[in-house]
Motif scaffolding. Structure first.
Motif, PDB file in Angstrom:
ATOM      1  N   ALA A  73      22.338   1.472  29.317  1.00 41.04           N
ATOM      2  CA  ALA A  73      23.339   1.801  30.343  1.00 41.04           C
ATOM      3  C   ALA A  73      23.389   0.733  31.429  1.00 41.04           C
ATOM      4  CB  ALA A  73      23.023   3.162  30.959  1.00 41.04           C
ATOM      5  N   LYS A  74      22.350  -0.087  31.518  1.00 38.27           N
ATOM      6  CA  LYS A  74      22.310  -1.164  32.508  1.00 38.27           C
ATOM      7  C   LYS A  74      22.804  -2.496  31.930  1.00 38.27           C
ATOM      8  CE  LYS A  74      20.280   1.557  35.470  1.00 38.27           C
ATOM      9  NZ  LYS A  74      20.962   2.021  36.700  1.00 38.27           N
ATOM     10  N   ASP A  75      23.524  -2.440  30.796  1.00 39.22           N
ATOM     11  CA  ASP A  75      24.082  -3.646  30.160  1.00 39.22           C
ATOM     12  C   ASP A  75      22.988  -4.627  29.755  1.00 39.22           C
ATOM     13  OD1 ASP A  75      26.673  -2.724  30.409  1.00 39.22           O
ATOM     14  OD2 ASP A  75      26.899  -3.586  32.405  1.00 39.22           O
ATOM     15  N   VAL A  76      21.978  -4.125  29.076  1.00 39.68           N
ATOM     16  CA  VAL A  76      20.873  -4.959  28.592  1.00 39.68           C
ATOM     17  C   VAL A  76      20.957  -5.034  27.072  1.00 39.68           C
ATOM     18  CG1 VAL A  76      18.368  -5.183  28.425  1.00 39.68           C
ATOM     19  CG2 VAL A  76      19.415  -4.332  30.542  1.00 39.68           C
ATOM     20  N   ALA A  77      20.810  -6.248  26.531  1.00 39.14           N
ATOM     21  CA  ALA A  77      20.807  -6.417  25.077  1.00 39.14           C
ATOM     22  C   ALA A  77      19.493  -5.882  24.513  1.00 39.14           C
ATOM     23  CB  ALA A  77      20.980  -7.889  24.728  1.00 39.14           C
ATOM     24  N   ILE A  78      19.605  -5.032  23.498  1.00 37.95           N
ATOM     25  CA  ILE A  78      18.407  -4.360  22.962  1.00 37.95           C
ATOM     26  C   ILE A  78      18.409  -4.430  21.435  1.00 37.95           C
ATOM     27  CG2 ILE A  78      17.173  -2.167  22.809  1.00 37.95           C
ATOM     28  CD1 ILE A  78      18.408  -1.346  25.436  1.00 37.95           C
ATOM     29  N   GLU A  79      17.257  -4.742  20.868  1.00 32.23           N
ATOM     30  CA  GLU A  79      17.027  -4.596  19.436  1.00 32.23           C
ATOM     31  C   GLU A  79      15.969  -3.520  19.246  1.00 32.23           C
ATOM     32  OE1 GLU A  79      16.120  -8.035  17.216  1.00 32.23           O
ATOM     33  OE2 GLU A  79      18.061  -9.009  17.594  1.00 32.23           O
ATOM     34  N   THR A  80      16.110  -2.747  18.191  1.00 41.76           N
ATOM     35  CA  THR A  80      15.188  -1.632  17.966  1.00 41.76           C
ATOM     36  C   THR A  80      14.482  -1.763  16.620  1.00 41.76           C
ATOM     37  OG1 THR A  80      16.931  -0.259  16.997  1.00 41.76           O
ATOM     38  CG2 THR A  80      16.581  -0.081  19.381  1.00 41.76           C
TER      39      THR A  80
END
Length: 504
Positions: free
Chosen positions: A481-488
């Motif tokens: 929600a904070k516009d952070v690129a995430i890989e899981t």
């Protein structure tokens, strides 16, 4: 006629009027319409509206010049962008295609206009995003509140432009391009996207849409008046006329309301000034006046230069302004005592402005010193943008400091400077662990997620979440929600958080 013939009765008025109308229509058909080379006009309009490499290049150059002129608040540069812009071609093409019922030409013109507009908006947004200047200047602000007058300007300009194109007076198009100003609103749309400013974006987009629709519809009407042949049936023509009238009315209503609002605010500003001057018996001088009509109650901030300080001026001024505007008002009044002469007031006004500038510079320098101290870097490494009220510093590695500590330092400085945007960039330290209990993040886990999101934003870096699927998904939803690129990554065990390596 002989004496025996009865006198010829005069023609009824209705027949005389009809004869005049018939004569005028014959004259228009023979002396005006008959002199227009319709094939040449249509061919020229097709060429001007075609999507060529030259068209796209000129769109890009015009957009670049426009946004630079707007950021620098330079009317001369903005006018240069208006002259270069080829947007008039496909818009006029839309109008002529509509008039003659050539739907293929209409699609091509709409395609050229759409692609050209997207290129201009994208380039302008990129320039603003990369620019250190992102302040809403007067040139930008003037294109965010369209009103009925803007529609009338576009109407009269498009009448002149369509006439010039039909009659072969191409030199007139230069003035029309300046009057309609098609490119600057598109540039402001790009500015609104780059700065995520919905008010600027929507206002400029409405202005561009107003100009576009008015020019296209007026061109269609002018082409009809000049007798351009159409493939539409009489029923289709009548329906098209209704659509054109409806479009003008649909544009005029909200723009008329906007004009009414602007007129009310202008009148309200004059009333506020008059009430403030009355409070000081006309001997005061307004050095600065700011009014925020969007707040409830209306916020008025004023600086008065006066030979005599008034203890209750603020309370009495708020009441009198409230009565004049028939609305609640919150007045903040600052008084400076000056000499009784007009020249003394003027000198005091200049001194006040100079002092305000000095205070702003001193405050910015003090902020830079504080940021350099807490970040452990020289003061020269602190970037301070006084115009945008933004300060940025890249912190050195502080012994024992965690990412949470760096965030706390930034928040501490920000709390003392609410008008400034403070950014403290931490070193890329390991990210804190996020604790879950019974499938939900704990209070400490939520706090750690806030730190992770903050650090990723400041370092402009992505993160990797690895752990049980439900915990990974919940953490991802909160941090993303904070516009952070995430890989899981789903695996058993505890949830871990790490930085993405460059290129991942």
């Amino acid at each position: 006629m002989t004496q025996d013939d009865p006198a010829t009765p005069p023609k009824p008025v209705s027949q005389s009027f009809g004869w005049v109308i018939l004569s005028w229509r014959r004259w228009w058909r023979d002396a005006v319409v008959g002199t227009v080379d319709q094939a040449a006009v249509i061919e020229k309009r097709r060429e001007d509206g075609a999507m060529t490499s030259r068209y796209m290049f000129m769109i890009a150059m015009s957009g670049g010049i426009a946004i630079l002129g707007l950021l620098l608040s330079s009317p001369a540069v903005v006018i240069g962008a208006m002259l270069l812009s080829p947007l008039m071609g496909p818009i006029m093409g839309l109008g002529f295609a509509m008039a003659i019922g050539d739907f293929g030409w209409m699609r091509h013109s709409a395609k050229s206009l759409a692609y050209g507009s997207l290129v201009a908006i994208g380039l302008c947004a990129l320039v603003v995003f990369l620019s250190p200047l992102q302040t809403v200047t007067t040139e930008i602000a003037s294109r965010t509140r369209p009103n009925l007058f803007d529609l009338l300007v576009a109407l009269f300009s498009s009448l002149a432009g369509a006439y010039a194109m039909i009659r072969g007076r191409e030199g007139t198009i230069v003035g029309v391009a300046i009057a309609t100003a098609l490119m600057p609103p598109l540039a402001v749309v790009g500015f609104g996207i780059a700065t995520v400013n919905w008010t600027v974006f929507s206002g400029a987009l409405l202005l561009f849409f107003t100009n576009l629709m008015t020019i296209a519809l007026t061109a269609a009407v002018m082409a009809r008046i000049y007798g351009f042949r159409t493939t539409l049936s009489s029923r289709q023509t009548q329906f098209q006329n209704i659509i054109i009238i409806f479009a003008f009315v649909a544009l005029a209503v909200p723009l008329g309301y906007a004009l009414r609002t602007i007129a009310w605010e202008a009148n309200a500003s004059r009333q506020v000034q008059a009430e403030l001057m009355d409070e000081f018996d006309g001997r005061g001088r307004i050095s600065q006046l700011d009014i925020n009509f969007d707040r409830e109650p209306i916020e008025v901030s004023a600086t008065i230069l006066t030979p005599r300080l008034m203890d209750d001026a603020e309370a009495r001024g708020a009441r009198s302004i409230g009565r004049a505007l028939d609305a609640p008002v919150n007045l903040v009044l600052t008084q400076y005592q000056v000499g009784t002469s007009k020249s003394a007031a003027e000198k005091a006004q200049l001194a006040s402005a100079s002092r305000q500038e000095e205070v702003a510079n001193e405050r910015a320098n003090a902020l830079a010193q504080r940021l350099a101290l807490i970040a452990g870097v020289p003061e020269d490494d602190v970037l301070v943008d006084r115009q945008r009220r933004r300060a940025l510093v890249k912190s050195a590695v502080l012994d024992g400091a965690t990412l949470a500590a760096y965030r706390a330092l930034e928040m501490r400085i920000s709390s003392t400077e609410p008008e400034w945007q403070i950014e403290l960039i931490p070193p890329p330290l390991p990210l804190p662990a996020i604790i879950f209990e019974d499938g939900e993040p704990t209070a400490d886990g939520l706090a750690k997620m806030a730190v992770v999101a903050w650090a990723a934003q400041r370092l402009d870096a992505g993160i990797r979440l690895a752990g049980p699927a439900d915990e990974v998904e919940k953490a991802r939803a909160i941090i993303a929600a904070k516009d952070v690129a995430i890989e899981t990554e789903t695996r058993s065990g505890r949830l871990t958080v790490g930085w993405l390596k460059p290129g991942e």
